[in-house]
Enzyme design. Sequence first.
Site, mmCIF file in Angstrom:
data_model
loop_
_atom_site.group_PDB
_atom_site.id
_atom_site.type_symbol
_atom_site.label_atom_id
_atom_site.label_comp_id
_atom_site.label_asym_id
_atom_site.label_seq_id
_atom_site.Cartn_x
_atom_site.Cartn_y
_atom_site.Cartn_z
ATOM 1 N N ASP A 52 1.176 -1.188 0.073
ATOM 2 C CA ASP A 52 0.067 -0.054 -0.063
ATOM 3 C C ASP A 52 0.845 1.228 0.038
ATOM 4 O OD1 ASP A 52 -1.632 2.012 0.809
ATOM 5 O OD2 ASP A 52 -2.550 1.037 2.310
ATOM 6 N N TYR A 142 -6.937 16.582 -7.757
ATOM 7 C CA TYR A 142 -5.757 15.845 -8.620
ATOM 8 C C TYR A 142 -4.543 16.899 -8.779
ATOM 9 C CZ TYR A 142 -3.270 13.154 -11.943
ATOM 10 O OH TYR A 142 -2.430 12.563 -12.980
HETATM 11 C C1 AKB Z 1 -6.179 12.380 -16.113
HETATM 12 O O1 AKB Z 1 -6.821 12.164 -16.882
HETATM 13 O O2 AKB Z 1 -6.547 12.622 -14.927
HETATM 14 C C2 AKB Z 1 -4.735 11.932 -16.303
HETATM 15 C C3 AKB Z 1 -3.590 13.050 -16.521
HETATM 16 C C4 AKB Z 1 -3.743 13.874 -17.684
HETATM 17 O O3 AKB Z 1 -2.891 13.054 -15.521
HETATM 18 N N1 AKB Z 1 -4.616 11.005 -17.355
#
Ligand code: AKB
Length: 315
Positions: A52, A142
């Site tokens: 993990d 992200y």
């Molecule tokens: C996503 O679409 O989240 C990934 C990226 C562009 O980092 N493929």
Amino acid sequence: MPRILIIGACGQIGTELTTELRTKYGTNHVIASDINTRNLELVNSGPFEIIDAKNFNAIRDCCINYNIDTVYLMAALLSATGEKYPMEAWDLNMNSLFHVLNLAKDGVIKHVFWPSSIAVFGPTTPKVNTPQHTICEPTTVYGITKQVGERWCEYYHRKLGVDVRSIRYPGIISHKAMPGGGTTDYAVEIYHEALKNGHYTCFLDEHTELPMIFMEDAIKATIDLMEADGNNLTIRSSYNLASISFTPAELANSIKKHIPNFSISYEPDFRQAIADSWPSSIDDSVAQKDWNWQANYDLESMTTEMLKQLKKKYS
Ligand code: AKB
């Protein structure tokens, strides 16, 4: 000869990176690891450990047991999944990075590869030919993890001497393992659906132009960067990387040249807003200058190769 640990080896990039590194350095020099054994072919292809990425002790013990000097940290929650599970994305993406950077700081390992993404950019970033140094105001969880991760990579290098190297990957198109939870995933799904059903319903609109790269080029870039002379590297946050930019409509047209009856329709969902916040093309002149980066595939050659390989899978 490096001794390598790949964390997240069963994922889209990890699968092909493991194979390529094993071809280059020998199977026993490359330890694959993932949180589960979802890719049995990969699991059975050489040394494999269940790890993990959030578990510091598990990573450290594996590095010590196998005398690892280089870690490729490929585990992450991507853009679409990150919007659904923000705290999980923060937890995995940040803590796994700190674990690996701290192992390098403490001398347990020597070299780190960590993937960043075009997701570090946001709506205020120049959209066309996005420069290496520019406004980064990401609007996804992200993207925030990648932007913050880049700052920490540079900090660990500058202040603590850690050899960490990174690429801002565009969307990656591959035929071996499927991507999962990304906004650019449509560009892989479309090939599978074209061959299976002759039709694809795209979750982005037809005019959404995004930077993409074929897996073979992405792997070449990753290994070339890791093998480059560290003295030539001027970027220790993350390198811009460019290859191909296209829209869903352009990708569909390239598929139609091989499958004339293929059709596409558009039903944009929440991922449209994410895609709209990202660049349409990237300036990677710094990567070209520092470590001679150059892509080999264009849209047509990638489509030809994708359909050739996937036809074998489906026949
Ligand atoms: C996503 O679409 O989240 C990934 C990226 C562009 O980092 N493929």
